[in-house]
Write an enzyme that holds these catalytic residues in place. Structure first.
Site: not given
Length: 334
Positions: A109, A27, A228
């Site tokens: 990780h 992946g 915004e």
């Protein structure tokens, strides 16, 4: 205390010559690691489930993907780039039975190692080599001759030999071109989860969505609220990336800078900071890890329900339409 940072001169990639690196998963991170290591002259095999899109991608990239079990049998270094929530079961059932003393588990990780999800056999150690960027960046920057900074950490029982192996691995994916920072499994895991939940994903998403809702509920056009509160966020983040808060504040108008100083602390209040501390404690104690792993043991119903609701929020509908007007954006719609 300053961090220890390693560079090209500190890493000897020849330590990996004659060894086989089994990259499990093709992946986001897996495809980058496998290709970079191969291009660095190392022997790489890929473990990827047949019939998947990532299997076909690995074939397209010139690999001959194996089952996880067969890849582990061939590997001296076993690299886990699989989703956190899948790793424990795959480790127990498909990886551990085929490990041998001297094998090294490489993680990108620290989640499963830090939270004790792997029952490591005698003679097998773990190291962390974690690029601080998504896989496509790890690959593209390497191809361009550069590298993405990495973190390195040693698991229980690992020492200087494993550190040198980890640095050689980091060199193989391009990390030492930029710098490899030494950390611990605990520090990497806990700060990573905290950053995701409090700022990068949870905090930013909630802030943007709530601000959008306030403007729309006050009668402003959803399109204006989107521009915004969502669209222009990238402009600010790019400035922060380039030069931190000082450069961002230098680059915006005085009006915006004054609003920053005087209103920002009314949004992120002492109560918000206290909630951040609670979230950090949940991470440190393993409460979040237990919650996430338990969720996945019953097929993640809460996670899937929340995901489905969020994907139908008005800000997503409005954004989908407005992005069609901005042809310079490589829009990704899900």
């Amino acid at each position: 205390m300053s961090a220890t940072i390693y560079y090209e001169k500190d890493a000897d990639i020849s330590l990996l010559k004659g060894k086989t690196i089994a990259v499990l998963g093709y992946g986001s991170q897996g495809h980058a690691h496998a290709q970079n290591l191969r291009d660095s002259g190392l022997t790489v095999v890929v473990g990827q489930r047949a019939g998947s899109a990532n299997y076909d991608l690995a074939v397209k990239d010139g690999f001959k993907p194996l089952s996880v079990e067969d890849a582990v049998k061939q590997g001296d270094l076993i690299v886990l780039t699989l989703p956190d929530e899948l790793q424990a079961d795959i480790f127990a059932n498909q990886i551990r039975p085929h490990l041998s003393a001297g094998n090294i588990i490489v993680t990108t990780h620290g989640f499963n190692v830090h939270f004790g999800q792997f029952n490591m056999p005698t003679g097998v150690t773990a190291i962390l080599v974690a690029p601080k960027g998504p896989g496509h960046l790890v690959r593209s920057v390497y191809v361009e001759g550069g590298g993405v900074p990495c973190l390195i950490a040693l698991g229980e029982g690992a020492g200087d030999k494993e550190r040198k192996t980890g640095l050689a691995y980091a060199k193989g994916i391009g990390g030492t071109r930029a710098g490899v920072i030494e950390t611990t499994f605990a520090e990497e895991t806990e700060t990573d989860l905290f950053g995701e939940q409090v700022v990068l994903c949870g905090g930013v998403s909630a802030l943007v969505q709530n601000a959008f809702e306030v403007l729309v509920e006050a009668g402003y056009q959803p399109e204006m609220a989107y521009f915004e509160c969502m669209h222009e966020l990238k402009l600010i983040v790019d400035l922060l990336h380039q030069g931190g808060m000082n450069y961002m504040r230098y680059s915006i108008s005085n009006t915006a800078e004054f609003g920053d100083y005087t209103r920002g602390k009314r949004i992120i209040t002492p109560e918000t900071k206290n909630e951040m501390k609670k979230i950090l404690n949940e991470i440190q104690t393993g409460e979040f890890a237990r919650e996430w792993l338990s969720e996945n043991k019953v097929n993640a119903p809460r996670f899937k329900r929340i995901r489905a609701i969020q994907r139908k929020h008005q800000i997503e509908e409005v954004g989908r339409q407005l992005r069609k007007l901005m042809t310079w954006i490589d829009a990704k719609e899900f």
